[in-house]
Structures are given as C-alpha cells and as structure tokens.
Design an enzyme around this catalytic site. Structure first.
Site, PDB file in Angstrom:
ATOM      1  N   LYS A  81       0.856  -1.184   0.000  1.00 31.75           N
ATOM      2  CA  LYS A  81       0.000   0.000   0.000  1.00 31.75           C
ATOM      3  C   LYS A  81       0.889   1.230   0.000  1.00 31.75           C
ATOM      4  O   LYS A  81       2.007   1.214   0.523  1.00 31.75           O
ATOM      5  CB  LYS A  81      -0.889   0.033   1.245  1.00 31.75           C
ATOM      6  CG  LYS A  81      -2.173   0.811   1.049  1.00 31.75           C
ATOM      7  CD  LYS A  81      -3.189   0.022   0.252  1.00 31.75           C
ATOM      8  CE  LYS A  81      -4.523   0.741   0.164  1.00 31.75           C
ATOM      9  NZ  LYS A  81      -5.554  -0.057  -0.489  1.00 31.75           N
ATOM     10  N   GLY A 183     -21.366   6.052   3.795  1.00 33.34           N
ATOM     11  CA  GLY A 183     -20.471   6.393   2.700  1.00 33.34           C
ATOM     12  C   GLY A 183     -21.147   6.162   1.363  1.00 33.34           C
ATOM     13  O   GLY A 183     -21.535   5.033   1.047  1.00 33.34           O
ATOM     14  N   GLY A 185     -19.771   7.269  -1.703  1.00 33.75           N
ATOM     15  CA  GLY A 185     -18.837   7.492  -2.798  1.00 33.75           C
ATOM     16  C   GLY A 185     -18.992   6.412  -3.844  1.00 33.75           C
ATOM     17  O   GLY A 185     -20.038   5.756  -3.941  1.00 33.75           O
ATOM     18  N   VAL A 187     -17.889   3.343  -4.182  1.00 38.46           N
ATOM     19  CA  VAL A 187     -18.217   1.988  -3.730  1.00 38.46           C
ATOM     20  C   VAL A 187     -19.561   1.955  -3.016  1.00 38.46           C
ATOM     21  O   VAL A 187     -20.438   1.139  -3.333  1.00 38.46           O
ATOM     22  CB  VAL A 187     -17.106   1.436  -2.822  1.00 38.46           C
ATOM     23  CG1 VAL A 187     -17.536   0.117  -2.188  1.00 38.46           C
ATOM     24  CG2 VAL A 187     -15.823   1.238  -3.622  1.00 38.46           C
TER      25      VAL A 187
END
Length: 355
Positions: A81, A183, A185, A187
């Site tokens: 990452k 959330g 966004g 996804v």
C-alpha cells in the site's frame, strides 16, 4: 513520526519507505507487508493527515490488509500500500504524480499500485507514464478486465451482504431488508444501487450530506446525518467510508445483527472483533468482502504483464466466490467460538507462510 518498526501496527513488513521529492512537493510512504505469493499489490491513498503518524499507521495497516485480501482471494500477489501525504489544501499536481511513479519504478516491481481514496483512474494513467507497475488503467472493450475497480468492489460487497443476510437472517433475498449504508462514494453508491434493484430498504449517510440526499432521492431511500448512521436500527450496517470506526463507542451504538461493508480496517483494534461477536453481531471481515476491486486490477495487471487481455468473466467468477469464503469463515467461527476476524486472519496467515 517514530521509528516505524516500533509502531503497534508494524507486522514484520518487508519494506517501509518514505519518499520525499522536494521539487514536486511529494511526500509518500510505500509499505510492502508480504511478497510470499507475489509482488506487493495495493492502491495508493491520497489524503491529508494533520498528524503524519496517522499516515504511517494507514500504510502499515492497509498493506497488511492487502496481504490478507490477496491471499484470501486466491491471487498470486502479495500485500502493499502507498499513502501520499497531501497538504491541507489537498494539492495534487502532475509533477507529484510523476515523482510518485518514479518511486514505484525504483522498487523494480516489488510494489504494484492502483487506485484508492483520493486517487482517480486519470491519476493512475499519469503514474503509468513513469512505471509499468500500475493497474486500474482504462481498457478498451467490454469483455476486458481493468479500469476503475470501484464497481467490482461494490459487486463483491453486494454478494457478501446477500450471503450475510442468508446466513444470519435465513433470507434468500434482500427484498425488504433494511441496509444502512455509511459512505456514498463510488463503492457505497454502487452497493446501494445494486441493493435497491433487489428491493432493499436503504438508509444512507455521507460526510457530504448533499451526495447522500441525492442518492436517496434516486433510489427511494432515506438520508440521515453522518453522525446518526451508526445508530440506525437496521438489518445490515454497511460501512463503506474510512476505517477504524468499530471501536468500543462505535460498536455500542450499533443496532443491527450484521456488519458487512467495504471500508478497509473497520475494526479499530484487534480485540474489537470479539466485542462484535459477544454482542451476537455477524461480521464480514472487510478484506474478504471487499476483494472485488483488487481481483479486477490484479487480473488486469497479470494479463498485461503476460501480453494478453484480461477476461472480465474471470473477474466476475472470482468475485462470485466471495460468499463461499465468507460462509467458510462464519461456520468455522461458530464451530470454534473464535470471532470471524480472527478466523479469517489465521487462514490468511497460513496462506502467506506466517501461520
């Protein structure tokens, strides 16, 4: 920032590199947790951290999560990452992306990057001008794997939620099932739209309240404040924003029998999986349920490396196996009395040679 190897989230990471390029203003952290199964693969996060130590924590935790995610998805990739430390204005320039691409290239393939929070498909195209070790790039043709991983992540979460509803509630459909989505966004909105098609009842929230409200109008759901979503009485709580929300306070607020969502590192600390289990809440380990995106970009990268087109049908088949893996974890958890997050961790650790 203290020595990274003394941090509680350091887990025998193979590489932790701080990259600073003065001319572009780039400061980034690249972490490779394990390359036991292949090169460390995982997205790049572009985020402003008032305390840079939080950026290090994200890089360490997220790279370990990618090791587990890729292993449990059956991919020949390790875990890595990157975190680009944005300033408070979140300034992102072509020079900064080029410098980051140079840093990835300098690792010689030990790390393969892709999109994450704050990074777009166009950003990956810019990074790809400096290095071939990048995925999530636009592809031509509907049958080819690649491009934005968000819809594939959402698809996997959708399948996982249906599996959780079947396992915990004994229902073969999500019609009428109340899902609270945190959330909205790329996804979270994708998950909500897939659930809405099946007739689920939706409550939505986002730190951008207008975005949640607009999606609620589109899907016939209800929008609530970002502060209220975790207390919503529902059948499924689906966290699809940032992680570490499931701590003592957050878990105490939950009024749901199921937690199943795509946010990475949902558990604030390792012990919080046990707290969920003690409350009788079925938990879908995040790196298992949200593997759809990495399945897509990994197969894209591997196909491009081999000079062949990636097959989107292969991506879909692998994503469709997510419920089977979750069911295996839940059954073993019930048989052993060990929380589902620990069961999943142990399975993943065996796969990467650390069991």
């Amino acid at each position: 920032m203290t020595a990274f190897w003394t941090e509680p989230d350091f887990d025998e990471h193979e590489l932790v590199q701080v990259v600073h390029e003065h001319k572009s203003g780039l400061t980034a952290i690249i972490a490779v947790h394990s390359s036991h199964l292949g090169p460390g693969a995982g997205g790049t996060r572009f985020w402003h951290y008032p305390n840079p130590k939080d950026g290090l924590r994200d890089a360490l935790r997220l790279s370990r999560g990618m090791s587990y995610k890729n292993a449990m998805a059956g991919l020949p990739m390790g875990g890595g990452k990157a975190v680009i430390l944005a300033n408070d204005a979140r300034t992102k320039t072509p020079e900064m992306l080029a410098a980051f691409g140079d840093a990835v290239e300098a690792l010689g393939g030990r790390y393969v990057t892709a999109e994450d929070v704050g990074i777009s498909e166009a950003d990956m195209v810019a990074v790809a001008k400096q290095t071939a070790h990048v995925s999530g790039l636009p592809v031509e043709g509907e049958g080819n794997a690649g491009g934005d991983p968000g819809p594939f992540t959402a698809m996997g979460i959708y399948h996982g939620i249906k599996a959780a509803v079947r396992h915990k509630l004994g229902k073969d459909s999500v019609e009428g099932v109340h899902v609270a989505v945190q959330g909205t966004g790329s996804v979270g909105a994708g998950v909500a739209r897939l659930l809405a098609k099946d007739g689920a009842k939706l409550t939505l929230a986002d730190i951008h309240a207008d975005r949640a409200a607009e999606l609620a109008r589109e899907l016939g759901g209800e929008a609530v404040s970002a502060d209220a979503i975790m207390s919503t009485s529902c059948d499924v709580f689906s966290p699809n924003a940032l992680g570490a929300i499931l701590d003592e306070e957050g878990i105490a607020r939950l009024d749901t029998p199921i937690v199943a969502g795509g946010a990475n590192n949902q558990l604030a600390r390792a012990e919080h999986g046990k707290v969920l289990a003690e409350r009788g809440i079925l938990y879908a380990p995040d790196y298992v349920i949200n593997a759809g995106g990495i399945i897509s970009v990994a197969l894209e990268y591997l196909a491009r490396r081999n000079g062949t087109p990636g097959d989107i049908n292969d991506v879909r088949k692998r994503i469709a196996q997510i419920p089977e893996r979750l069911e295996e974890i839940w059954l073993k958890s019930e048989e052993t009395g060990v929380s589902s997050d620990v069961v999943a961790d142990r399975m993943a650790q065996e796969l990467i040679g650390r069991g």
